[in-house]
Write a protein that holds these residues in place. Sequence first.
Motif, PDB file in Angstrom:
ATOM      1  N   TYR A  68       0.834  -1.206   0.000  1.00 23.01           N
ATOM      2  CA  TYR A  68       0.000   0.000   0.000  1.00 23.01           C
ATOM      3  C   TYR A  68       0.869   1.257   0.000  1.00 23.01           C
ATOM      4  O   TYR A  68       0.652   2.176  -0.778  1.00 23.01           O
ATOM      5  CB  TYR A  68      -0.951  -0.004   1.205  1.00 23.01           C
ATOM      6  CG  TYR A  68      -1.646   1.319   1.400  1.00 23.01           C
ATOM      7  CD1 TYR A  68      -2.724   1.676   0.596  1.00 23.01           C
ATOM      8  CD2 TYR A  68      -1.203   2.220   2.357  1.00 23.01           C
ATOM      9  CE1 TYR A  68      -3.357   2.897   0.750  1.00 23.01           C
ATOM     10  CE2 TYR A  68      -1.829   3.436   2.520  1.00 23.01           C
ATOM     11  CZ  TYR A  68      -2.893   3.776   1.727  1.00 23.01           C
ATOM     12  OH  TYR A  68      -3.510   4.992   1.866  1.00 23.01           O
ATOM     13  N   ASN A  72       1.670   3.963  -3.184  1.00 21.67           N
ATOM     14  CA  ASN A  72       0.759   5.092  -2.944  1.00 21.67           C
ATOM     15  C   ASN A  72      -0.682   4.711  -3.237  1.00 21.67           C
ATOM     16  O   ASN A  72      -1.336   5.289  -4.097  1.00 21.67           O
ATOM     17  CB  ASN A  72       1.172   6.311  -3.772  1.00 21.67           C
ATOM     18  CG  ASN A  72       2.536   6.817  -3.389  1.00 21.67           C
ATOM     19  OD1 ASN A  72       2.863   6.879  -2.208  1.00 21.67           O
ATOM     20  ND2 ASN A  72       3.347   7.146  -4.377  1.00 21.67           N
ATOM     21  N   GLY A  73      -1.165   3.727  -2.502  1.00 17.19           N
ATOM     22  CA  GLY A  73      -2.494   3.186  -2.733  1.00 17.19           C
ATOM     23  C   GLY A  73      -3.617   4.193  -2.587  1.00 17.19           C
ATOM     24  O   GLY A  73      -3.500   5.205  -1.900  1.00 17.19           O
ATOM     25  N   SER A  74      -4.710   3.903  -3.238  1.00 15.71           N
ATOM     26  CA  SER A  74      -5.899   4.750  -3.206  1.00 15.71           C
ATOM     27  C   SER A  74      -6.658   4.528  -1.898  1.00 15.71           C
ATOM     28  O   SER A  74      -6.300   3.676  -1.083  1.00 15.71           O
ATOM     29  CB  SER A  74      -6.810   4.395  -4.376  1.00 15.71           C
ATOM     30  OG  SER A  74      -7.328   3.083  -4.199  1.00 15.71           O
ATOM     31  N   ILE A  75      -7.737   5.266  -1.719  1.00 19.94           N
ATOM     32  CA  ILE A  75      -8.569   5.107  -0.527  1.00 19.94           C
ATOM     33  C   ILE A  75      -9.202   3.714  -0.507  1.00 19.94           C
ATOM     34  O   ILE A  75      -9.328   3.104   0.553  1.00 19.94           O
ATOM     35  CB  ILE A  75      -9.626   6.230  -0.409  1.00 19.94           C
ATOM     36  CG1 ILE A  75     -10.364   6.152   0.938  1.00 19.94           C
ATOM     37  CG2 ILE A  75     -10.615   6.168  -1.545  1.00 19.94           C
ATOM     38  CD1 ILE A  75      -9.530   6.463   2.127  1.00 19.94           C
ATOM     39  N   PHE A  77      -7.864   0.999  -1.771  1.00 17.93           N
ATOM     40  CA  PHE A  77      -6.770   0.104  -1.395  1.00 17.93           C
ATOM     41  C   PHE A  77      -6.569   0.158   0.120  1.00 17.93           C
ATOM     42  O   PHE A  77      -6.379  -0.865   0.775  1.00 17.93           O
ATOM     43  CB  PHE A  77      -5.494   0.519  -2.130  1.00 17.93           C
ATOM     44  CG  PHE A  77      -4.392  -0.502  -2.146  1.00 17.93           C
ATOM     45  CD1 PHE A  77      -4.253  -1.450  -1.153  1.00 17.93           C
ATOM     46  CD2 PHE A  77      -3.448  -0.480  -3.157  1.00 17.93           C
ATOM     47  CE1 PHE A  77      -3.216  -2.365  -1.153  1.00 17.93           C
ATOM     48  CE2 PHE A  77      -2.405  -1.397  -3.178  1.00 17.93           C
ATOM     49  CZ  PHE A  77      -2.294  -2.331  -2.171  1.00 17.93           C
TER      50      PHE A  77
END
Length: 109
Positions: A68, A72-75, A77
């Motif tokens: 994650y 730079n995972g999304s919300i 993720f």
Amino acid sequence: NFSLISILLSLLTLFWSAGFDIIYSLQDIEFDKKNNIKSIPAKFGIKRGLAFSTILHFIAMILAWYIYFIYNGSILFFIGTLIFSIMLLSFPVQNHIFLPALKIKTVLL
């Protein structure tokens, strides 16, 4: 060539499934002992087997969070990783529900 993400996801899956395989093998502990099958619970006992399973799940959770952060995972993720982590960490607490159904006595980790 393998990408870093494919290696990390493979390791995550390995640790996650190995942890649950140990838990699943608790059902067969007596059979394993009678037939000299070297499962982790048969060889090391229920308490140590569950401890090892918890360690493997913890490693899987750390890998999920590492993936994650480095990608730079999304919300979504983040939410998925959080749910995955809660599920993995909640299993030791659920032992008092799971193990009596198998007629196995142990102490919570």
